[in-house]
Motif scaffolding. Sequence first.
Motif, PDB file in Angstrom:
ATOM      1  N   LEU A  68      46.060  72.397  34.133  1.00 38.73           N
ATOM      2  CA  LEU A  68      45.883  70.827  34.105  1.00 38.73           C
ATOM      3  C   LEU A  68      46.227  70.338  32.808  1.00 38.73           C
ATOM      4  CD1 LEU A  68      45.198  68.522  35.945  1.00 38.73           C
ATOM      5  CD2 LEU A  68      42.918  68.836  35.440  1.00 38.73           C
ATOM      6  N   TYR A  69      47.590  69.637  32.647  1.00 39.55           N
ATOM      7  CA  TYR A  69      48.040  69.114  31.481  1.00 39.55           C
ATOM      8  C   TYR A  69      47.633  67.613  31.335  1.00 39.55           C
ATOM      9  CZ  TYR A  69      50.940  73.143  30.557  1.00 39.55           C
ATOM     10  OH  TYR A  69      51.569  74.191  29.801  1.00 39.55           O
ATOM     11  N   VAL A  70      47.528  66.965  30.083  1.00 39.97           N
ATOM     12  CA  VAL A  70      47.518  65.356  29.811  1.00 39.97           C
ATOM     13  C   VAL A  70      48.603  65.187  28.877  1.00 39.97           C
ATOM     14  CG1 VAL A  70      45.739  65.879  28.207  1.00 39.97           C
ATOM     15  CG2 VAL A  70      46.245  63.526  29.135  1.00 39.97           C
ATOM     16  N   ALA A  71      49.662  64.409  28.869  1.00 43.21           N
ATOM     17  CA  ALA A  71      50.442  63.993  27.997  1.00 43.21           C
ATOM     18  C   ALA A  71      50.541  62.744  27.829  1.00 43.21           C
ATOM     19  CB  ALA A  71      51.846  64.686  28.741  1.00 43.21           C
ATOM     20  N   GLU A  72      50.882  62.269  26.303  1.00 44.87           N
ATOM     21  CA  GLU A  72      50.949  60.880  25.979  1.00 44.87           C
ATOM     22  C   GLU A  72      52.287  60.388  26.352  1.00 44.87           C
ATOM     23  OE1 GLU A  72      50.950  58.486  21.755  1.00 44.87           O
ATOM     24  OE2 GLU A  72      50.212  60.508  21.739  1.00 44.87           O
ATOM     25  N   LEU A  73      52.025  58.934  26.807  1.00 46.61           N
ATOM     26  CA  LEU A  73      53.210  58.297  27.347  1.00 46.61           C
ATOM     27  C   LEU A  73      54.074  57.495  26.193  1.00 46.61           C
ATOM     28  CD1 LEU A  73      52.304  56.983  30.722  1.00 46.61           C
ATOM     29  CD2 LEU A  73      53.841  58.757  30.204  1.00 46.61           C
ATOM     30  N   ASP A  74      55.086  56.998  26.214  1.00 51.99           N
ATOM     31  CA  ASP A  74      55.777  56.233  24.949  1.00 51.99           C
ATOM     32  C   ASP A  74      55.220  54.813  25.002  1.00 51.99           C
ATOM     33  OD1 ASP A  74      57.133  54.980  26.929  1.00 51.99           O
ATOM     34  OD2 ASP A  74      58.942  56.005  26.433  1.00 51.99           O
TER      35      ASP A  74
ATOM     36  N   VAL B 184      57.562  60.077  28.328  1.00 51.96           N
ATOM     37  CA  VAL B 184      56.675  60.755  27.492  1.00 51.96           C
ATOM     38  C   VAL B 184      57.132  60.299  26.122  1.00 51.96           C
ATOM     39  CG1 VAL B 184      55.823  62.390  28.883  1.00 51.96           C
ATOM     40  CG2 VAL B 184      57.971  62.864  27.726  1.00 51.96           C
ATOM     41  N   THR B 185      56.496  61.111  25.034  1.00 48.70           N
ATOM     42  CA  THR B 185      56.891  60.597  23.499  1.00 48.70           C
ATOM     43  C   THR B 185      58.104  61.287  23.118  1.00 48.70           C
ATOM     44  OG1 THR B 185      55.291  62.200  22.954  1.00 48.70           O
ATOM     45  CG2 THR B 185      54.524  59.956  23.119  1.00 48.70           C
ATOM     46  N   HIS B 186      58.374  62.472  23.456  1.00 56.47           N
ATOM     47  CA  HIS B 186      59.356  63.253  22.910  1.00 56.47           C
ATOM     48  C   HIS B 186      60.314  63.384  24.143  1.00 56.47           C
ATOM     49  CE1 HIS B 186      57.381  64.635  19.173  1.00 56.47           C
ATOM     50  NE2 HIS B 186      56.830  64.215  19.595  1.00 56.47           N
ATOM     51  N   THR B 187      61.620  62.801  23.834  1.00 60.58           N
ATOM     52  CA  THR B 187      62.744  62.981  24.923  1.00 60.58           C
ATOM     53  C   THR B 187      63.869  63.678  24.381  1.00 60.58           C
ATOM     54  OG1 THR B 187      63.387  60.815  24.440  1.00 60.58           O
ATOM     55  CG2 THR B 187      61.634  61.037  26.159  1.00 60.58           C
TER      56      THR B 187
ATOM     57  N   TYR C 156      65.447  62.019  29.176  1.00 61.14           N
ATOM     58  CA  TYR C 156      64.444  62.858  29.827  1.00 61.14           C
ATOM     59  C   TYR C 156      63.270  63.614  29.084  1.00 61.14           C
ATOM     60  CZ  TYR C 156      68.839  62.813  32.860  1.00 61.14           C
ATOM     61  OH  TYR C 156      69.638  62.728  33.522  1.00 61.14           O
ATOM     62  N   PRO C 157      62.183  63.949  29.607  1.00 58.48           N
ATOM     63  CA  PRO C 157      61.307  64.480  28.625  1.00 58.48           C
ATOM     64  C   PRO C 157      61.728  65.725  27.886  1.00 58.48           C
ATOM     65  CG  PRO C 157      60.221  63.810  30.732  1.00 58.48           C
ATOM     66  CD  PRO C 157      61.760  63.604  30.952  1.00 58.48           C
TER      67      PRO C 157
ATOM     68  N   GLU D 249      48.729  67.068  19.990  1.00 54.95           N
ATOM     69  CA  GLU D 249      49.227  65.879  19.265  1.00 54.95           C
ATOM     70  C   GLU D 249      49.933  65.073  20.200  1.00 54.95           C
ATOM     71  OE1 GLU D 249      51.805  66.422  15.640  1.00 54.95           O
ATOM     72  OE2 GLU D 249      50.234  67.649  14.762  1.00 54.95           O
ATOM     73  N   ASP D 250      51.000  65.560  21.061  1.00 53.69           N
ATOM     74  CA  ASP D 250      51.564  64.906  22.086  1.00 53.69           C
ATOM     75  C   ASP D 250      51.145  65.349  23.484  1.00 53.69           C
ATOM     76  OD1 ASP D 250      53.528  63.650  20.304  1.00 53.69           O
ATOM     77  OD2 ASP D 250      54.116  65.852  20.159  1.00 53.69           O
TER      78      ASP D 250
END
Length: 941
Positions: free
Chosen positions: A282-288, A294-297, A314-315, A330-331
């Motif tokens: 189960l993941y959690v990722a930060e949105l932009d 997401v923050t890194h595309t 794209y992510p 961090e992300d």
Amino acid sequence: MKRIRTVAAATCLTVALSMVAAASAQAEVPAGDPTTYTAYPAIQDPGATAAGYFAPFWFDDNGSHIQAHGGAIVSAQELGVDGGDVVTGSEDGRTVYYWYGEDRSNGYYGSPGVHAYKSYDTLNWQDQGVVMRSVSAASELESDYFDALYDTVDDDGQPRADRIAELAYHLDTNDAADLTTIFERPKALYNESTGKWVLWWHSDGQTTPGGSMYARSMAGVAVSDSPTGPFRLTGVYRMPNRTDYKACTSAAVPGQARDMTVFQDGDGTAYIVYSSEENRSLYVAELDDSYTNVTHTTSTDMANAHQFSEDGRYPYLFADGSADAPVRGEDFQIVKECGMLEAPALFQHGGRYYAVASGATGWGPNPQTYYTADSILGSWIRGVESGDANENVSYSSIPEGGDGLLSVGDTRRTTFGSQSTNVLDLGGGRFVYMGDRWNAGAADSTYVWLPITIGENGRAEMRNPAVEDPTRWASGWDASYWDDKGAGEEIWSVVDDGLPKTVAPGEDFADALPATVPVAAGGVTAATPVTWSATSFAERGTQTITGTLSGDDRFGAGRAFTRTIEVATEGIVNLAARSAVAVSSRPELSGTLVDGSVKGKGWDDWVAGGAYPKSSWLSFSWPFAQDVDQVVVHTYKDGAGATWPSTVAAEYLDAAGDWVSADVSVDLAQDAAASAPVATFDLSTLPQTNGIRLQLTTATSTWQSISEVQIWGADSSQDICSAAGTTVSASFHQTEYASLPAANACDGSAATAWSTWASTVRPSATFTVQPAQAHVVDRIGFTNIEGVIAGISVEYLDEKGAWHATGAQNVVPSANGKPTSVVFEPVLASAVRLTFATPGSYLKIPVLAVGETTLEVSAAITTRCVAGKVQLVTTVQNSGEEATDADIATVYGTKTISSIVADGSRSATAATRSADISAGEVTVTAREQTLTVGYPAATCG
């Protein structure tokens, strides 16, 4: 999402899902008269096969059952948006809530899309229609509605074929389509900086005609200027993964995103939470900043998975250490690795983050768990207690009341027949669990909304008011439920409960109970008045006492915390808890009979097909013979009937190791309306025994269910294996499927075991017990329950570090399930090493003991050099009350020490006449007691 699992045989899965969908489509949207609700619907859990299980229906302002499955609620006011800005007309300063969810009015397939409803009280909902539309044919994308959103028709009125095909791939939910898509778990956010409403959902579907419906494994996103749409698709993506995303299963695909939710933090940062790695992690990722990615595309579809992106971003999928890659911590972060979890729901309380999650068990509900973290991208733990016994067990193995189990009083262990989708924060520490009761995705699937309270140390607990207090909540529950539950905004804990640790049965300890306890919350500790649930306990064992705190300016009255008090008679212990347990059937449940939970569900003899055994047995054996005083059998009510024995009869192990009737039995009334009874036996007249067996018989055609067995007896053995300060080790333990280390055999618990099972068998294994200081030992005991032990040999370590054989060599043990006792002449041991011969097999030992004995003499051996020759010096200490003589026997001769006074010592010297001697032993005999003491090799030169 509750569904049939995706498997390699994609064609078979699609057929199965089509059958499910065909069945579910037959259920039309339930309808009724428009209703004004004053409470949340009362929930019952009679079992999935019971009539009325899919009830109650919840009707909107049109009288239709609400179609917002797998959904979530956002509040316009809590997102910082004035009501007049997000809806037409005046809102009169009222909070506006929007509930988004799956529209299953057509059944599992053919979903119209995402439906939305509006409310001012979260009870009564106004239909806002389908705000994110799917299509049932690609040609629908040529309509004015979709052309306005996606420019699907050019200025000459000609369809843009490529664009339509690309959009249809992600929007066509028709099960007759070549590549059907599905919409699941829609969740919305409002982005204050852009003024946009952002909708995320689990976007899945086929990648090949007739293939798996869960092959895409993506997250879709759409935007709108209004909470009521229309929402325009802007992306369908795979999500960030660790580089070793196959660590939990080789079947995982890159960036997989299935069941998901979103969460908006207090600082405006938003996150997406998703099940990945075939639901293993189960993941959690930060949105932009726009909440749409997401923050890194990157400009590349790194998964080559037919992702969709309106702006070409794209992510970036992998945390591979490159400059453009996301960084774990961090992300993104992993809430739980290899946990088989889905259906996440996040909320925050007192600065702590909570993630509720369901097990991945198809459409069938399960006992849900939750995780917490102080930082959303930091380290997560199950429940609130780090490293406790339930930290890494399967979610389905957490016992009733265990840390990390969400539901309290959930007797069917189904989270009251539901699967999580969201947690609604009503403020003030009041949270509403939003769940679905799935009818295979049919239109009549219902909703389970229940209150969550936050207890001591931030523990989350969900109860069902209709079951907890039917007199008050049988027709529904409302926000007043929290009035006496001590709701507040902070996490609190009792610093010192001031309770007695041990009391005697029936003892009145009211005078020992404190009137106030120090309670810490928000960095402040204050003395708080407390009332207690009990002032005495009649039954021996670990008993639970509840303290209830008064209210103050930060918390309402009713904060409750629990503590345990040992109710004990001096010298009497629960022998069952430290015994090897065997059962006539369902051995996987045997450990629940001695897990300390006298109320929770334990063992039963249920068998498939209804051919229930009329007779079953439970046996408990311990390493050394003990005096048994009393046996207490706590039965369990597992359903509507009388699911307990009609008769319980007791047997004991005689000196020959045979089971013999104790001539004692208890009859239990088969009253289905009664609570589960307790059977108590007086076995105080039995001779010392190594075990008790209970014979269970029933007169009814049902299973027999037992919650816990307690066997109270004299604690006459002195076991250095489980003593404080003892360390244990083994040459090998099972690691291939579970960690069953040596410590499990000496932890005093029958629920754990040491095992040497492996796919490649080992011919022998050693087990070493090293106490904090030397002890005189004369026996070992154990019960093996699996594999075959051909023989056992015992060695001891002298105080100078040399190993010596005892008289117990190549001893043949008892049959599996029966205790083995190996006796030898007493030795002074700094450690004991057991060698088990297991040629072509293995062993599994739940409890092992090394028995200490008490002698009135002790001895120490030293060596010295005289004229280049070694001399042995034996010093004998007399701890008796009278003087004694002692005979000293060595390989170099025998001597007698006369008249060693009480509490005195004397020495004897043996000349070896050699400059070098091998390790050996000295035997000391006094008062008809013999002690062997070893010494190491020595040299003079």
